[in-house]
Design an enzyme around this catalytic site. Sequence first.
Site, PDB file in Angstrom:
ATOM      1  N   ASP A  14       8.228  33.447  72.275  1.00  0.00           N
ATOM      2  CA  ASP A  14       7.012  32.962  71.627  1.00  0.00           C
ATOM      3  C   ASP A  14       6.750  33.815  70.395  1.00  0.00           C
ATOM      4  O   ASP A  14       6.550  35.024  70.501  1.00  0.00           O
ATOM      5  CB  ASP A  14       5.841  33.055  72.614  1.00  0.00           C
ATOM      6  N   ASP A 108       7.229  27.283  67.149  1.00  0.00           N
ATOM      7  CA  ASP A 108       7.148  28.730  67.365  1.00  0.00           C
ATOM      8  C   ASP A 108       7.461  29.199  68.776  1.00  0.00           C
ATOM      9  O   ASP A 108       7.271  30.379  69.090  1.00  0.00           O
ATOM     10  CB  ASP A 108       5.759  29.241  66.953  1.00  0.00           C
ATOM     11  N   GLU A 109       7.952  28.329  69.647  1.00  0.00           N
ATOM     12  CA  GLU A 109       8.297  28.790  70.985  1.00  0.00           C
ATOM     13  C   GLU A 109       9.375  27.915  71.602  1.00  0.00           C
ATOM     14  O   GLU A 109       9.522  26.742  71.268  1.00  0.00           O
ATOM     15  CB  GLU A 109       7.066  28.832  71.899  1.00  0.00           C
TER      16      GLU A 109
END
Length: 366
Positions: A14, A108-109
Amino acid sequence: MLEGVPLRKIIHVDMDAFYASVEQMDDPELKGKPIAVGGGEKRGVVSAASYEARKFGVRSAMPGFKAKRNCPDLIFVRPRFDRYKEISQQIRKIFYDYTDLVEPLSLDEAYLDVTENKKGNPSASLIATEIRQRILDEVGLTASAGISINKFIAKVASDYNKPNGQKTVPPEEVLDFLEQLEIRKFYGVGKVTADKMYRLGIFTGKDLKSKSKEFLQENFGKSGPFYFNVVRGIHLSEVKPHRIAKSVGAERTFRENLTSELFMLEKLEHIAEELHKRLTRYSISGKTVTLKIKYSDFTTQTRSKTLDYYISDKSLLLEMAKELLYQEKPKDSVRLLGISLANLNTEEEKEKPEQKTVSVQLKFDF
């Protein structure tokens, strides 16, 4: 002891305050300052906040005016999604150096299954450390990671030592970790559910574990069995390299609130055109059209209709959106409109690499 539970080596990576961190990286003058990525303090909503802004209670999805009230020195930055996507692709290339079993959740993860990996490294923790260091060296951003036997625990663990940290929950520590965990930190338990659990005397994983499956199902419906299983370390969802989109949509926030249905129809035409382009790009069609309306008081309403046939044509999308708009007169002035299409013609399951599980009797190096 996790009897009969398949053990995998799952990493959840993350990025730390991703959008805001990209802006601070690209503009050194923003480093160390409270910034919010979003539309601005008058009409906008915060998409992401730097850690400097979070200290003042600024959070994503917060109205801009409220964020500015919390943090008078807050700097608003317009989002640059093309740039975020570019950076995200750089990060994913790093992931694929270790495994092809990568399931992105957003820009983003992502989840990585490194049970068997390209480096032949038996330690998922060392792989996570190496990935995070490479992201820092090659991209210039920090990331946090959670490592455990399944996606649920890895996701929870990645938030444990943020920012720029990681936490490993090996098999022998899973049950103790979950029992001691505050219920609001369970992935999937939002504020409303957490408040309901508090009223039922459930404050920790241990409290949750004491409740029967019947009790949880009675109070939380379909989510009941999920809560019953995850607190016992049971979460069988595999890392899916090819995530199938369940819906495709387009929406627009307006500079000034719309009070006339005539103006709303004009905006819906542009939104339908954008949605049509996205559907055409990926050869997608669907049966369920949903109209999203966000009012000036930030309340959101959705209206849906399911057809007997697939559509993707702009004119049909617009026709359905109009029908849904006229279904009930908007209760207030409107600040956002959106159209989405679900029940898509994409396959539910695409061919995917076979994933191997490891028996609990084997030594499992994390």
